[in-house]
Write an enzyme that holds these catalytic residues in place. Structure first.
Site, PDB file in Angstrom:
ATOM      1  N   ALA A 285      44.526  42.287  37.725  1.00 22.67           N
ATOM      2  CA  ALA A 285      43.792  43.430  37.218  1.00 22.67           C
ATOM      3  C   ALA A 285      42.327  43.052  37.093  1.00 22.67           C
ATOM      4  CB  ALA A 285      44.346  43.858  35.862  1.00 22.67           C
ATOM      5  N   TYR A 286      41.497  44.066  37.068  1.00 20.56           N
ATOM      6  CA  TYR A 286      40.063  43.876  36.924  1.00 20.56           C
ATOM      7  C   TYR A 286      39.662  44.308  35.526  1.00 20.56           C
ATOM      8  CZ  TYR A 286      40.323  42.805  41.763  1.00 20.56           C
ATOM      9  OH  TYR A 286      40.656  42.194  42.946  1.00 20.56           O
TER      10      TYR A 286
END
Length: 169
Positions: A30-31
């Site tokens: 995930a960012y």
């Protein structure tokens, strides 16, 4: 640790890569920010994790800083994702003496398979396997970051039609 990442990315046309596939890893990533530079958290096989910060420099090159972090902290960071968590299985595939990473996506992007090769320089000309489809290097819709930021579930059927059936649905 700092490294410079230079890579090319391709759609995968068929399963021909599987006969040369070696190790695989299940990835959740995930960012944590949506600005120009990327901050990514990744859990690998549920047993290890890393935090990566990427800065675009020029052309295909990116400065990349990667740090191992505790899995428990990475799982907690996944809860703070800016967008969706990307799920995929990454296979290491040897072709003509070079390692390719083939990502078979799950979750929202099930049916999408991409291949990447890291290069020593932008002038590097790796031999391209026959199982590759169209090159999508620089096409933002195929970047993990853009896929994570997408506000709605993508229509892979539309992508498959646009990409000449390279996506197997």
């Amino acid at each position: 640790m700092k490294a410079t990442e230079i890579e090319r990315k391709f759609l995968v046309r068929n399963d021909g890569w599987r006969r040369c596939a070696g190790i695989s890893q299940v990835l959740q990533q995930a960012y944590l920010s949506r600005d120009e530079n990327a901050v990514r958290v990744r859990v690998i096989d549920g047993r290890s994790a890393c935090l990566t910060i990427k800065f675009r420099t020029s052309g295909l090159a990116k400065d990349e800083f990667e740090y191992e972090i505790p899995v428990e902290e990475a799982r907690e960071l996944l809860l703070h994702a800016s967008g969706r968590v990307i799920e995929k299985t990454r296979y290491r595939v040897l072709h003509d003496g070079r390692n390719w990473d083939v990502d078979v996506f799950a979750g929202a992007y099930e049916g999408l398979t991409l291949a990447e090769i890291e290069m020593a320089s932008e002038d590097d000309l790796p031999t391209l396997p026959q199982w590759l489809g169209r090159e999508v290097t620089g096409n933002k819709r195929y970047s993990n970051r853009a896929m994570a930021a997408a506000s709605h579930k993508p229509s892979l059927h539309v992508w498959a039609a646009e990409d000449g059936g390279a996506l197997r649905l």
